[in-house]
Design a protein around this motif. Structure first.
Motif, PDB file in Angstrom:
ATOM      1  N   GLU A  14       0.887  -1.311   0.106  1.00 50.16           N
ATOM      2  CA  GLU A  14       0.056   0.019  -0.012  1.00 50.16           C
ATOM      3  C   GLU A  14       0.821   1.303   0.122  1.00 50.16           C
ATOM      4  O   GLU A  14       0.633   2.410  -0.545  1.00 50.16           O
ATOM      5  CB  GLU A  14      -0.857  -0.042   1.276  1.00 50.16           C
ATOM      6  CG  GLU A  14      -1.802  -1.068   1.106  1.00 50.16           C
ATOM      7  CD  GLU A  14      -1.408  -2.432   1.765  1.00 50.16           C
ATOM      8  OE1 GLU A  14      -2.127  -3.415   1.727  1.00 50.16           O
ATOM      9  OE2 GLU A  14      -0.333  -2.627   2.112  1.00 50.16           O
ATOM     10  N   PHE A  15       2.019   1.249   0.805  1.00 50.67           N
ATOM     11  CA  PHE A  15       2.882   2.417   0.597  1.00 50.67           C
ATOM     12  C   PHE A  15       3.538   2.660  -0.733  1.00 50.67           C
ATOM     13  O   PHE A  15       3.631   3.637  -1.286  1.00 50.67           O
ATOM     14  CB  PHE A  15       4.019   2.124   1.572  1.00 50.67           C
ATOM     15  CG  PHE A  15       4.829   3.269   1.844  1.00 50.67           C
ATOM     16  CD1 PHE A  15       4.229   4.525   2.330  1.00 50.67           C
ATOM     17  CD2 PHE A  15       6.181   3.156   1.860  1.00 50.67           C
ATOM     18  CE1 PHE A  15       5.059   5.761   2.673  1.00 50.67           C
ATOM     19  CE2 PHE A  15       7.089   4.366   1.958  1.00 50.67           C
ATOM     20  CZ  PHE A  15       6.420   5.565   2.234  1.00 50.67           C
ATOM     21  N   TYR A  23       0.961   4.107  -2.842  1.00 50.22           N
ATOM     22  CA  TYR A  23       1.011   5.431  -2.389  1.00 50.22           C
ATOM     23  C   TYR A  23       2.126   6.477  -3.138  1.00 50.22           C
ATOM     24  O   TYR A  23       1.936   7.249  -3.803  1.00 50.22           O
ATOM     25  CB  TYR A  23       0.800   5.757  -0.982  1.00 50.22           C
ATOM     26  CG  TYR A  23       1.201   7.099  -0.563  1.00 50.22           C
ATOM     27  CD1 TYR A  23       0.398   8.057  -0.667  1.00 50.22           C
ATOM     28  CD2 TYR A  23       2.505   7.575  -0.076  1.00 50.22           C
ATOM     29  CE1 TYR A  23       0.488   9.218  -0.231  1.00 50.22           C
ATOM     30  CE2 TYR A  23       2.604   8.641   0.404  1.00 50.22           C
ATOM     31  CZ  TYR A  23       1.541   9.689   0.202  1.00 50.22           C
ATOM     32  OH  TYR A  23       1.729  11.012   0.732  1.00 50.22           O
ATOM     33  N   LYS A  61       0.906   8.594   6.206  1.00 53.63           N
ATOM     34  CA  LYS A  61       0.637   7.491   5.484  1.00 53.63           C
ATOM     35  C   LYS A  61       0.758   6.348   5.808  1.00 53.63           C
ATOM     36  O   LYS A  61      -0.099   5.331   5.893  1.00 53.63           O
ATOM     37  CB  LYS A  61       0.966   7.786   4.034  1.00 53.63           C
ATOM     38  CG  LYS A  61       0.143   6.904   3.089  1.00 53.63           C
ATOM     39  CD  LYS A  61      -1.131   7.506   2.973  1.00 53.63           C
ATOM     40  CE  LYS A  61      -1.969   6.414   1.841  1.00 53.63           C
ATOM     41  NZ  LYS A  61      -3.419   6.879   1.593  1.00 53.63           N
ATOM     42  N   GLU A  94      -1.355   5.505   8.721  1.00 52.30           N
ATOM     43  CA  GLU A  94      -2.642   5.302   8.325  1.00 52.30           C
ATOM     44  C   GLU A  94      -3.047   3.878   7.619  1.00 52.30           C
ATOM     45  O   GLU A  94      -4.099   3.021   7.887  1.00 52.30           O
ATOM     46  CB  GLU A  94      -3.218   6.278   6.962  1.00 52.30           C
ATOM     47  CG  GLU A  94      -4.678   6.025   6.610  1.00 52.30           C
ATOM     48  CD  GLU A  94      -4.737   7.144   5.140  1.00 52.30           C
ATOM     49  OE1 GLU A  94      -5.232   6.750   4.308  1.00 52.30           O
ATOM     50  OE2 GLU A  94      -4.450   8.344   5.480  1.00 52.30           O
ATOM     51  N   ILE A  95      -1.796   3.545   6.819  1.00 58.12           N
ATOM     52  CA  ILE A  95      -1.889   2.346   6.166  1.00 58.12           C
ATOM     53  C   ILE A  95      -1.896   1.149   7.475  1.00 58.12           C
ATOM     54  O   ILE A  95      -2.720   0.075   7.427  1.00 58.12           O
ATOM     55  CB  ILE A  95      -0.994   1.923   5.257  1.00 58.12           C
ATOM     56  CG1 ILE A  95      -1.029   2.928   4.028  1.00 58.12           C
ATOM     57  CG2 ILE A  95      -0.728   0.445   5.146  1.00 58.12           C
ATOM     58  CD1 ILE A  95       0.329   2.939   3.389  1.00 58.12           C
ATOM     59  N   HIS A  96      -1.089   1.285   8.365  1.00 60.74           N
ATOM     60  CA  HIS A  96      -0.945   0.444   9.544  1.00 60.74           C
ATOM     61  C   HIS A  96      -2.424   0.390  10.073  1.00 60.74           C
ATOM     62  O   HIS A  96      -2.771  -1.010  10.607  1.00 60.74           O
ATOM     63  CB  HIS A  96       0.169   0.773  10.490  1.00 60.74           C
ATOM     64  CG  HIS A  96       0.553  -0.351  11.279  1.00 60.74           C
ATOM     65  ND1 HIS A  96      -0.224  -0.537  12.688  1.00 60.74           N
ATOM     66  CD2 HIS A  96       1.469  -1.327  11.352  1.00 60.74           C
ATOM     67  CE1 HIS A  96       0.421  -1.562  13.164  1.00 60.74           C
ATOM     68  NE2 HIS A  96       1.512  -1.816  12.246  1.00 60.74           N
ATOM     69  N   LYS A 123      -5.061   0.497   9.109  1.00 60.77           N
ATOM     70  CA  LYS A 123      -6.215  -0.348   8.176  1.00 60.77           C
ATOM     71  C   LYS A 123      -5.898  -1.589   8.317  1.00 60.77           C
ATOM     72  O   LYS A 123      -6.707  -2.521   8.185  1.00 60.77           O
ATOM     73  CB  LYS A 123      -6.241   0.311   6.743  1.00 60.77           C
ATOM     74  CG  LYS A 123      -7.038   1.802   6.454  1.00 60.77           C
ATOM     75  CD  LYS A 123      -6.810   2.051   5.294  1.00 60.77           C
ATOM     76  CE  LYS A 123      -7.422   3.633   5.213  1.00 60.77           C
ATOM     77  NZ  LYS A 123      -7.496   4.058   3.729  1.00 60.77           N
ATOM     78  N   LEU A 124      -4.613  -1.999   8.257  1.00 61.52           N
ATOM     79  CA  LEU A 124      -4.260  -3.560   8.143  1.00 61.52           C
ATOM     80  C   LEU A 124      -4.359  -4.142   9.434  1.00 61.52           C
ATOM     81  O   LEU A 124      -4.531  -5.262   9.615  1.00 61.52           O
ATOM     82  CB  LEU A 124      -2.688  -3.612   7.738  1.00 61.52           C
ATOM     83  CG  LEU A 124      -2.585  -3.028   6.178  1.00 61.52           C
ATOM     84  CD1 LEU A 124      -1.010  -3.197   5.858  1.00 61.52           C
ATOM     85  CD2 LEU A 124      -3.475  -3.830   5.255  1.00 61.52           C
TER      86      LEU A 124
END
Length: 88
Positions: free
Chosen positions: A9-10, A13, A70, A73-75, A77-78
């Motif tokens: 995801e990173f 991005y 970011k 945020e990804i962490h 969500k996961l």
């Protein structure tokens, strides 16, 4: 392995851009990678973003801050069950 390669995801991005966090702050990127998937990442990121009056720090450039936010945020969500900071 880089954050961009290990966190899909990173990488999505960033697209074709390189990570300024990894380029300019490789030790911080390494620690984030070590904490990835664990609740301790939130304490570490909070420590990076909070400026203590007693410490003489310059702060991060805006693009590096965006990358850190970011990643957080990804962490979240996961790993939603880990998004709890301990009291105190």
């Amino acid at each position: 392995m880089s954050l961009k390669k290990s966190i899909n995801e990173f990488g999505d991005y960033l697209g074709d851009k390189e990570s300024l966090l990894e380029k300019n702050y490789p030790r911080i990127a390494e620690i984030i990678q070590l904490h990835w998937g664990y609740k301790e990442i939130y304490q570490y990121i909070n420590k990076l973003l909070v400026v203590d009056k007693d410490r003489n720090r310059q702060g991060f450039p805006a693009q590096v801050l965006q990358e850190i936010y970011k990643l957080q945020e990804i962490h979240e969500k996961l790993f939603p069950d880990l998004n709890v900071l301990p009291n105190g």
